[in-house]
Design an enzyme around this catalytic site. Structure first.
Site, PDB file in Angstrom:
ATOM      1  N   LYS A 181       0.852  -1.206   0.000  1.00  0.00           N
ATOM      2  CA  LYS A 181       0.000   0.000   0.000  1.00  0.00           C
ATOM      3  C   LYS A 181       0.880   1.246   0.000  1.00  0.00           C
ATOM      4  O   LYS A 181       0.627   2.201  -0.739  1.00  0.00           O
ATOM      5  CB  LYS A 181      -0.879  -0.043   1.237  1.00  0.00           C
ATOM      6  CG  LYS A 181      -1.256   1.314   1.826  1.00  0.00           C
ATOM      7  CD  LYS A 181      -2.113   1.200   3.040  1.00  0.00           C
ATOM      8  CE  LYS A 181      -1.388   1.378   4.326  1.00  0.00           C
ATOM      9  NZ  LYS A 181      -1.105   2.751   4.737  1.00  0.00           N
ATOM     10  N   ASN A 182       1.937   1.242   0.816  1.00  0.00           N
ATOM     11  CA  ASN A 182       2.744   2.458   0.973  1.00  0.00           C
ATOM     12  C   ASN A 182       3.696   2.707  -0.191  1.00  0.00           C
ATOM     13  O   ASN A 182       4.392   3.715  -0.202  1.00  0.00           O
ATOM     14  CB  ASN A 182       3.502   2.429   2.306  1.00  0.00           C
ATOM     15  CG  ASN A 182       2.548   2.598   3.475  1.00  0.00           C
ATOM     16  OD1 ASN A 182       1.366   2.897   3.287  1.00  0.00           O
ATOM     17  ND2 ASN A 182       3.032   2.377   4.688  1.00  0.00           N
ATOM     18  N   CYS A 227      -3.413  11.560  13.747  1.00  0.00           N
ATOM     19  CA  CYS A 227      -4.126  10.288  13.797  1.00  0.00           C
ATOM     20  C   CYS A 227      -3.788   9.654  15.137  1.00  0.00           C
ATOM     21  O   CYS A 227      -3.036  10.216  15.925  1.00  0.00           O
ATOM     22  CB  CYS A 227      -3.771   9.405  12.612  1.00  0.00           C
ATOM     23  SG  CYS A 227      -2.204   8.601  12.807  1.00  0.00           S
ATOM     24  N   ARG A 269       1.734  13.882  13.647  1.00  0.00           N
ATOM     25  CA  ARG A 269       2.115  13.657  12.250  1.00  0.00           C
ATOM     26  C   ARG A 269       1.984  14.921  11.403  1.00  0.00           C
ATOM     27  O   ARG A 269       1.230  14.991  10.445  1.00  0.00           O
ATOM     28  CB  ARG A 269       1.310  12.493  11.665  1.00  0.00           C
ATOM     29  CG  ARG A 269       1.536  11.225  12.483  1.00  0.00           C
ATOM     30  CD  ARG A 269       0.851  10.026  11.940  1.00  0.00           C
ATOM     31  NE  ARG A 269       1.500   9.574  10.714  1.00  0.00           N
ATOM     32  CZ  ARG A 269       1.023   8.558   9.980  1.00  0.00           C
ATOM     33  NH1 ARG A 269      -0.078   7.956  10.349  1.00  0.00           N
ATOM     34  NH2 ARG A 269       1.635   8.192   8.877  1.00  0.00           N
ATOM     35  N   ASP A 302       6.239   0.057  11.819  1.00  0.00           N
ATOM     36  CA  ASP A 302       4.958  -0.561  11.436  1.00  0.00           C
ATOM     37  C   ASP A 302       4.896  -2.034  11.832  1.00  0.00           C
ATOM     38  O   ASP A 302       3.867  -2.668  11.660  1.00  0.00           O
ATOM     39  CB  ASP A 302       4.742  -0.442   9.925  1.00  0.00           C
ATOM     40  CG  ASP A 302       4.462   0.991   9.536  1.00  0.00           C
ATOM     41  OD1 ASP A 302       4.451   1.290   8.335  1.00  0.00           O
ATOM     42  OD2 ASP A 302       4.283   1.828  10.433  1.00  0.00           O
ATOM     43  N   ARG A 354      -7.796  -0.700   5.956  1.00  0.00           N
ATOM     44  CA  ARG A 354      -7.048   0.363   5.257  1.00  0.00           C
ATOM     45  C   ARG A 354      -5.744  -0.185   4.694  1.00  0.00           C
ATOM     46  O   ARG A 354      -5.218   0.350   3.728  1.00  0.00           O
ATOM     47  CB  ARG A 354      -6.741   1.509   6.228  1.00  0.00           C
ATOM     48  CG  ARG A 354      -7.935   2.355   6.585  1.00  0.00           C
ATOM     49  CD  ARG A 354      -7.467   3.600   7.275  1.00  0.00           C
ATOM     50  NE  ARG A 354      -6.321   4.134   6.572  1.00  0.00           N
ATOM     51  CZ  ARG A 354      -5.334   4.818   7.172  1.00  0.00           C
ATOM     52  NH1 ARG A 354      -5.384   5.068   8.444  1.00  0.00           N
ATOM     53  NH2 ARG A 354      -4.320   5.264   6.480  1.00  0.00           N
TER      54      ARG A 354
HETATM   55  C1  EPZ Z   1       5.000   6.671   6.450  1.00  0.00           C
HETATM   56  O1  EPZ Z   1       4.282   7.663   7.147  1.00  0.00           O
HETATM   57  C2  EPZ Z   1       4.067   5.479   6.367  1.00  0.00           C
HETATM   58  N1  EPZ Z   1       2.874   5.855   5.615  1.00  0.00           N
HETATM   59  C3  EPZ Z   1       3.699   5.019   7.773  1.00  0.00           C
HETATM   60  O2  EPZ Z   1       2.900   3.855   7.647  1.00  0.00           O
HETATM   61  C4  EPZ Z   1       4.961   4.662   8.529  1.00  0.00           C
HETATM   62  O3  EPZ Z   1       4.616   4.313   9.856  1.00  0.00           O
HETATM   63  C5  EPZ Z   1       5.914   5.875   8.539  1.00  0.00           C
HETATM   64  O4  EPZ Z   1       6.174   6.289   7.184  1.00  0.00           O
HETATM   65  C6  EPZ Z   1       7.239   5.562   9.218  1.00  0.00           C
HETATM   66  O5  EPZ Z   1       7.856   4.486   8.570  1.00  0.00           O
HETATM   67  C7  EPZ Z   1       2.946   5.926   4.261  1.00  0.00           C
HETATM   68  O6  EPZ Z   1       3.983   5.693   3.667  1.00  0.00           O
HETATM   69  C8  EPZ Z   1       1.678   6.278   3.555  1.00  0.00           C
HETATM   70  P1  EPZ Z   1       7.190  10.009   8.422  1.00  0.00           P
HETATM   71  P2  EPZ Z   1       4.843   9.173   7.164  1.00  0.00           P
HETATM   72  O7  EPZ Z   1       6.947  11.286   7.698  1.00  0.00           O
HETATM   73  O8  EPZ Z   1       5.599   9.454   5.928  1.00  0.00           O
HETATM   74  C9  EPZ Z   1       7.687  13.268  11.796  1.00  0.00           C
HETATM   75  C10 EPZ Z   1       1.034   2.552   7.956  1.00  0.00           C
HETATM   76  O9  EPZ Z   1       0.898   1.840   8.928  1.00  0.00           O
HETATM   77  N2  EPZ Z   1       7.438  14.266  10.731  1.00  0.00           N
HETATM   78  O10 EPZ Z   1       8.340   9.143   8.000  1.00  0.00           O
HETATM   79  O11 EPZ Z   1       3.706  10.054   7.528  1.00  0.00           O
HETATM   80  C11 EPZ Z   1       6.468  12.406  12.067  1.00  0.00           C
HETATM   81  O12 EPZ Z   1       5.607  13.056  12.992  1.00  0.00           O
HETATM   82  C12 EPZ Z   1       1.560   3.946   8.108  1.00  0.00           C
HETATM   83  O13 EPZ Z   1       0.826   2.195   6.782  1.00  0.00           O
HETATM   84  C13 EPZ Z   1       7.479  15.622  11.066  1.00  0.00           C
HETATM   85  O14 EPZ Z   1       7.711  15.992  12.220  1.00  0.00           O
HETATM   86  O15 EPZ Z   1       5.873   9.119   8.362  1.00  0.00           O
HETATM   87  C14 EPZ Z   1       7.069  11.148  12.628  1.00  0.00           C
HETATM   88  O16 EPZ Z   1       7.315  11.319  14.013  1.00  0.00           O
HETATM   89  C15 EPZ Z   1       1.412   4.364   9.534  1.00  0.00           C
HETATM   90  N3  EPZ Z   1       7.247  16.555  10.106  1.00  0.00           N
HETATM   91  C16 EPZ Z   1       8.405  11.024  11.892  1.00  0.00           C
HETATM   92  O17 EPZ Z   1       8.672  12.322  11.345  1.00  0.00           O
HETATM   93  C17 EPZ Z   1       6.979  16.196   8.808  1.00  0.00           C
HETATM   94  O18 EPZ Z   1       6.779  17.078   7.951  1.00  0.00           O
HETATM   95  C18 EPZ Z   1       8.389  10.039  10.753  1.00  0.00           C
HETATM   96  O19 EPZ Z   1       7.253  10.333   9.977  1.00  0.00           O
HETATM   97  C19 EPZ Z   1       6.932  14.816   8.488  1.00  0.00           C
HETATM   98  C20 EPZ Z   1       7.182  13.870   9.465  1.00  0.00           C
END
Ligand code: EPZ
Length: 419
Positions: free
Chosen positions: A22-23, A119, A124, A308, A400
């Site tokens: 999915k991702n 969420c 996030r 994850d 999802r």
């Molecule tokens: C991706 O989310 C995945 N989703 C998530 O999978 C996964 O848990 C996550 O990466 C970490 O591996 C998709 O790919 C659609 P991040 P993402 O930006 O990109 C902080 C699932 O189960 N951050 O890597 O949203 C954030 O708060 C989902 O399928 C900022 O502060 O995660 C987090 O603490 C859940 N500012 C950390 O970075 C930003 O602008 C990592 O988040 C962006 C992120």
């Protein structure tokens, strides 16, 4: 609202085909906005987030077609995108809608995308996405819950991610491919889904170097053309079924998977005594450990142990002999599943981002509630090994990200039904 009814205690045996990731599919679908040609994506998983992304692209007047239902292949053509907007009604159900921001801005010079709500697992924010797009020359305003971005043409620049972000890297990469000049992205995410997106973009004519490393170097081009691309297998679904085989004392064959994408998880499960064998050409075999033993896990960005997979590992740790320490370093609130599994009899102590699991403890079936996608997977795993019946509420969370998980589980012997 659908619920799962699980009667635990069955060994799982048989073969499971792993679906597309999915991702990886979500950013690939958004990348189709970068060209007026058709982009065909194969090995698409039948999960709710994909349908939401298809609806969003159709809302933007893209042509979205699939030869079969439920779709395992999409052809997306963004020839007449008359609406460069991702409305709140769609974004609130799927944060990954934010992935349309970069491509819309790069192709049309304008995008209006609803801010994704937080969420269950954390706030996030997308502040880094916005910083990076501004560095490429976008004028961005955030008001009334929407991000509005404008730019005649993005200009290449060097940007170092202050924090590793998966969709942040994907968003900026899909913007940079059409920017003028060179863009260098430092401290980029290394997840296989980022690499898969880069490979699709290169098939579409993008010029990207450093794929698979933390420094991506992009030479902008004036336009991109269509392509056909098969989405990589889902490494988290793979890990989830490996735990299902291990926790039930079973013997499973997982096909169409990519073991190289979850080496940290494979090593950790082997440390717990799980027998895992790579049988070649995308096949993994998992057999019950003689006895599961405790192990410590700290979640990290790829290639570390995936956040994850943290909830699924916690379910396994309740059946392992000894004390397991789990430390969640990516999200600030990703232990909701712990309190639910405790209600089934697990011995878990949560203190900040550390969870200490003492096992083995017998689990007994109970009514539990899913809170987020991966937490719901861990509740299913706990239900499979608990005695008598477990009821799981709000299984839309699991829909999802997992393709009809109850059908796949029933096919290998689980007593699970959607009611
Ligand atoms: C991706 O989310 C995945 N989703 C998530 O999978 C996964 O848990 C996550 O990466 C970490 O591996 C998709 O790919 C659609 P991040 P993402 O930006 O990109 C902080 C699932 O189960 N951050 O890597 O949203 C954030 O708060 C989902 O399928 C900022 O502060 O995660 C987090 O603490 C859940 N500012 C950390 O970075 C930003 O602008 C990592 O988040 C962006 C992120």
């Amino acid at each position: 609202m659908d619920r799962f009814k699980i009667q635990g205690g069955r060994r799982l045996e048989g073969t499971v085909r792993i679906s597309g990731a999915k991702n990886a599919a979500l950013p690939a679908m958004a990348a189709a906005l970068l060209t007026s040609d058709p982009v065909t994506l194969q090995n698409i998983p039948h999960v709710r987030d994909i349908i939401t992304m298809a609806k969003l692209l159709a809302h933007m007047r893209c042509r979205v077609e699939s030869p079969d239902l439920p779709p395992s292949e999409f052809t997306i053509q963004a020839e007449t995108v008359s609406l460069q907007e991702a409305p709140y009604e769609l974004v609130k159900t799927m944060r990954a809608s934010v992935l349309t921001l970069g491509p819309l801005l790069a192709r049309f010079g304008y995008a209006r995308v609803s801010l994704p709500g937080g969420c269950a697992i954390g706030a996030r924010p997308i502040d880094i996405h916005i910083q990076a797009l501004e560095r490429l020359g976008a004028q961005i305003s955030v008001e009334h819950g929407y991000v509005e971005a404008r730019c005649k043409r993005l200009r290449g620049a060097t940007f170092r991610f202050p924090k590793i972000t998966v969709t942040g890297t994907e968003n900026i990469l899909t913007a940079a491919v059409l920017a003028e000049g060179e863009t260098i992205l430092e401290n980029s995410a290394l997840e296989p889904e980022v690499t898969d997106l880069a490979e699709l973009l290169i098939k579409m004519g993008a010029k990207i170097e450093g794929v698979g490393t933390s420094t991506l170097r992009v030479q902008g081009v004036s336009s991109l053309h269509g392509a056909t691309h098969a989405i990589i297998p889902d490494r988290i679904e793979t890990g989830t079924f490996l735990v299902a085989g291990a926790i039930t004392g079973g013997d499973l064959l997982l096909t169409d998977c990519e073991p190289q994408h979850l080496v940290a998880v494979l090593n950790k499960l082997k440390e717990c005594g799980v027998e895992i064998k790579c049988e070649g050409n995308g096949t993994l075999r998992v057999r019950a450990a003689k006895k599961l033993v405790a192990a410590d896990v700290t979640t990290e960005e790829y290639p570390g142990f995936a956040t994850d997979m943290q909830a699924q590992f916690m379910a396994l740790a309740t059946q392992a002999t000894g004390i397991s320490h789990v430390r969640e370093t990516i999200f600030e609130n990703r232990y909701m599943h712990a309190s639910e599994i405790m209600r089934m009899g697990a011995n878990i102590a949560v203190d900040g981002n550390l969870a200490v699991i003492t096992g083995p403890t017998p689990l007994s079936g109970a009514p539990v509630t899913a809170s987020d996608l991966r937490a719901s997977a861990s509740l299913v795993l706990a239900g499979l090994v608990a005695d008598n019946t477990t009821w799981i509420d709000r299984v839309y969370h699991i829909d999802r990200g997992y393709e009809r998980i109850e059908d796949k589980l029933r096919a290998i012997g689980a007593r699970i039904e959607r009611v």
